[in-house]
Design an enzyme around this catalytic site. Structure first.
Site, PDB file in Angstrom:
ATOM      1  N   GLY A 389       0.790  -1.223   0.000  1.00  0.00           N
ATOM      2  CA  GLY A 389       0.000   0.000   0.000  1.00  0.00           C
ATOM      3  C   GLY A 389       0.826   1.279   0.000  1.00  0.00           C
ATOM      4  O   GLY A 389       1.971   1.320  -0.467  1.00  0.00           O
ATOM      5  N   SER A 390       0.254   2.319   0.586  1.00  0.00           N
ATOM      6  CA  SER A 390       0.731   3.694   0.417  1.00  0.00           C
ATOM      7  C   SER A 390       2.090   4.004   1.023  1.00  0.00           C
ATOM      8  O   SER A 390       2.596   5.109   0.840  1.00  0.00           O
ATOM      9  CB  SER A 390      -0.294   4.668   1.010  1.00  0.00           C
ATOM     10  OG  SER A 390      -1.521   4.562   0.329  1.00  0.00           O
ATOM     11  N   VAL A 391       2.687   3.072   1.760  1.00  0.00           N
ATOM     12  CA  VAL A 391       4.014   3.342   2.321  1.00  0.00           C
ATOM     13  C   VAL A 391       5.027   3.693   1.242  1.00  0.00           C
ATOM     14  O   VAL A 391       6.033   4.363   1.508  1.00  0.00           O
ATOM     15  CB  VAL A 391       4.536   2.138   3.139  1.00  0.00           C
ATOM     16  CG1 VAL A 391       3.805   2.011   4.455  1.00  0.00           C
ATOM     17  CG2 VAL A 391       4.455   0.855   2.331  1.00  0.00           C
TER      18      VAL A 391
END
Length: 688
Positions: A389-391
């Protein structure tokens, strides 16, 4: 007077007449002796010459080696993680030549003096033991047609084995015979001049004494010492440290040829995984070398040429107290969420020094979704991959800055749902309908975790001018471009950690049929990564662009005479794998964005739960859309470092297949890990 003179004259003549006779007799005797000697020499030469020559030629000098004590493994504070338990042992050194019947006799004699626990014997072991009895072998041989005409001894023995197997002659052994068969199997499996352990546990004083008194009846049997690995401070890192094979297991099958070429024996104990395997050459030491003089295949003299050297010690970067705490945190976190997250397969954490690459803690938990059983699995942090995801958005922003599609002074884009012809609408979590369209700078986009912003960057990098409703037109090369940037940070590439078994990650298809997934890739919802890759990635941001090799080795050290940890012989130096070249102003955009994730002013910021951590942290959370069978789930991840200036520690965590959308288990874990770090590893005094 004249009379006496005449008498003496006659006597002298008589004495002189005997001298030649005596000399002749003496010469005759000497001649006979020489003749006898010559005859004897000729006899020995003719009759026994070949035998003496054979004996002289059969003499040889061989080299026997014996293992030494393995080096120990310490944590970063000097605490012993892996030690050696020393125990008395009964050993057997196999001569160059020995018959099965002789070994049979020794085995049966030994069990008179030593209590041997019967091991699980194969059918082949039982058959060998049965045939080692001369009476049994003679009987079986008599049952084989024309056995005396078979000149190939190996072929004959296989025929004898087949007969024993067919008639099940070796299957029914008494307890005593099972004990003797256990000893015989170990002796029979040894190589010439190799030493095997017969008994290593619970060797009593009485057994030591009685064996010592009867060594003449037990040729090859000796009293020795064995070592086994122990874990005095718990085994929470045992899966990372790895294991050492037992004598029974011997050399790992996939490495046997290489290790044999390096001088190992087939039954040697050797590091078979992870740290024990990686640093085998350090830990194993140097074997004791004994020159063995033989004649007619019998040992006549043993001379110790080299006394051997115990293995050096390995000091790890792991702090054992902190490791135990992080492992407990991950266990507790997984247990706390399983009620509302039935598909959770566990969770993983890596704590790393962003300036050296040293690993402070490597922890993980695996959960069997079907049974609910939870087990420690620290290695899952390096070999389990997930869509995170957005990491990854920090890397996405810096890649766009480096490519020039945005600049530090011109990087504002509008967050809006992305609507492309023939595809479903893609949007940010806070703006699914377009009711929250808002202009965002790059650091703002990181603060609120804008998917729309990252997708626009990807389209810009691919040369596509986005117009709502238009068909997406991108070359397949956009996948390579985005992935090449991510790999500079360690995402989607092996980190180089100094233990084997690391996973690379998984890349989705990169073709026109999946061209829309390039947009998913831009915000971390396509390719999969390991938790260790996340730790290397955030460390690269924290230190300003240096992708460092993660490592568990801190140093290699000798042992003092009193057994304590000795001088440093080698110290691991930080190894820069590559440099992410960017200007200070470009780096500041990314770092400011990660700071605002936690400490910004937007109501949409995603790191508010971390705001009370001291020293203050920078972070980026991730929520990837995933599935377990047909059930919708999420991977909750988080990367962070602290403090903002001169970072000292970086943390990455991942919890896959979370079905409770309100869960904040990633933030909970990170807060507890930070608390443990500042209390256990390093003081936070003076840090902000």
């Amino acid at each position: 007077m004249n009379f006496f003179k005449k008498a003496n004259s006659n006597h002298d003549k008589k004495n002189k007449s005997h001298i030649p006779f005596r000399l002749n007799f003496l010469f005759f005797v000497v001649f006979i002796l020489f003749a006898a000697l010559i005859v004897q020499l000729a006899y020995l030469q003719i009759v026994f010459g070949p035998r003496f020559e054979s004996e002289a030629q059969s003499g040889d000098t061989r080299t026997e080696t014996k293992n030494v004590q393995r080096g120990m493994i310490y944590d970063s504070t000097g605490k012993i993680l892996v030690a050696n338990n020393t125990s008395r042992a009964i050993t057997y050194t196999k001569p160059l030549m020995i018959s099965s019947s002789d070994m049979f006799k020794i085995a049966n004699n030994l069990i008179k003096y030593v209590e041997i626990e019967p091991s699980e014997l194969s059918d082949s072991n039982k058959e060998d033991y049965y045939l080692a009895n001369p009476k049994h072998e003679k009987f079986v041989k008599s049952q084989i047609k024309d056995a005396n005409k078979i000149t190939d001894s190996s072929k004959l023995y296989h025929m004898e084995q087949d007969y024993v197997k067919k008639h099940k002659l070796g299957t029914k052994l008494t307890d005593r015979q099972k004990r003797a068969a256990t000893v015989y199997a170990k002796m029979n499996g040894a190589y010439s001049l190799s030493t095997v352990y017969i008994k290593t546990k619970d060797v009593t004083d009485h057994e030591m004494a009685v064996v010592g008194e009867n060594l003449s009846k037990l040729p090859g049997i000796k009293i020795g010492t064995s070592w086994t690995r122990s874990y005095p401070n718990g085994d929470s890192v045992k899966s990372v440290i790895g294991t050492v094979t037992t004598e029974k297991q011997g050399l790992p099958s996939d490495m046997i040829n290489t290790l044999l070429a390096e001088g190992y024996s087939r039954n040697d104990s050797v590091g078979s995984s992870y740290v024990e395997s990686q640093y085998e050459n350090v830990l194993k030491g140097t074997k004791e070398v004994i020159n063995v003089e033989t004649r007619n295949d019998k040992i006549v003299k043993e001379i110790k040429q080299y006394g051997g050297k115990a293995g050096d010690n390995v000091e790890l970067t792991i702090n054992s107290d902190f490791q135990n705490k992080v492992q407990k945190i991950m266990n507790d976190c997984v247990k706390s969420i399983v009620g509302s997250n039935p598909y959770s397969p566990g969770g993983y954490a890596v704590v790393m020094n962003p300036n050296t690459g040293g690993i402070y803690a490597l922890a993980g938990v695996s959960r069997n979704v079907k049974t609910g059983k939870i087990t420690d699995n620290a290695l899952g942090a390096i070999n389990q991959t997930y869509v995170m995801g957005s990491v990854v958005k920090g890397a996405m922003v810096l890649g766009a800055l480096k490519s020039g599609v945005i600049t530090p002074s011109n990087n504002t884009l509008t967050d809006e749902p992305i609507k492309l012809k023939g595809t479903a609408t893609k949007s940010s979590w806070f703006n699914k309908t377009g009711g929250a369209n808002v202009p965002l700078t790059a650091s703002d986009a990181l603060e609120v975790s804008s998917n729309s912003y990252m997708m626009k960057l990807a389209m810009m990098e691919g040369g596509f001018n986005y117009v709502p409703g238009s068909a997406l037109s991108l070359s397949n090369s956009i996948f390579d471009k985005l992935r090449s940037n991510f790999k500079q940070f360690g995402l989607g590439i092996k980190t180089g950690i100094d233990i084997p078994g690391e996973a690379k990650g998984f890349e989705g298809p990169a073709n026109q049929a999946h061209i829309g997934n390039a947009l998913d890739l831009s915000f971390g919802n396509y390719d999969s990564y390991t938790t260790l890759q996340l730790a290397q990635y955030i460390s690269t941001i924290a230190n300003g662009g240096y992708r460092l090799q993660p490592h568990l080795l801190k140093s290699i050290r000798s042992t003092n005479r009193d057994g304590s940890l000795g001088e440093v012989k080698y110290e691991f130096e930080p190894n820069v794998l590559n440099v992410v070249g960017a200007t200070d102003s470009q780096w500041n955009i990314v770092k400011e964005g990660l700071w605002k994730v936690v400490h910004g002013t937007s109501s949409y910021r995603t790191g508010t739960r971390l705001a009370d951590i001291k020293p203050a942290v920078c972070a980026k959370s991730g929520t990837a859309q995933t599935f377990y069978n047909n059930a919708e789930t999420e991977t909750l991840s988080l990367v962070t470092y602290a403090p903002k200036k001169n970072p000292q520690v970086a943390i990455a965590v991942a919890f896959p297949n979370i079905s409770d959308s309100s869960s904040s288990i990633n933030s909970t874990a990170v807060k507890e890990i930070y608390d443990a770090y500042w209390k256990t590893v390093q003081t936070s005094d003076g840090l902000k």
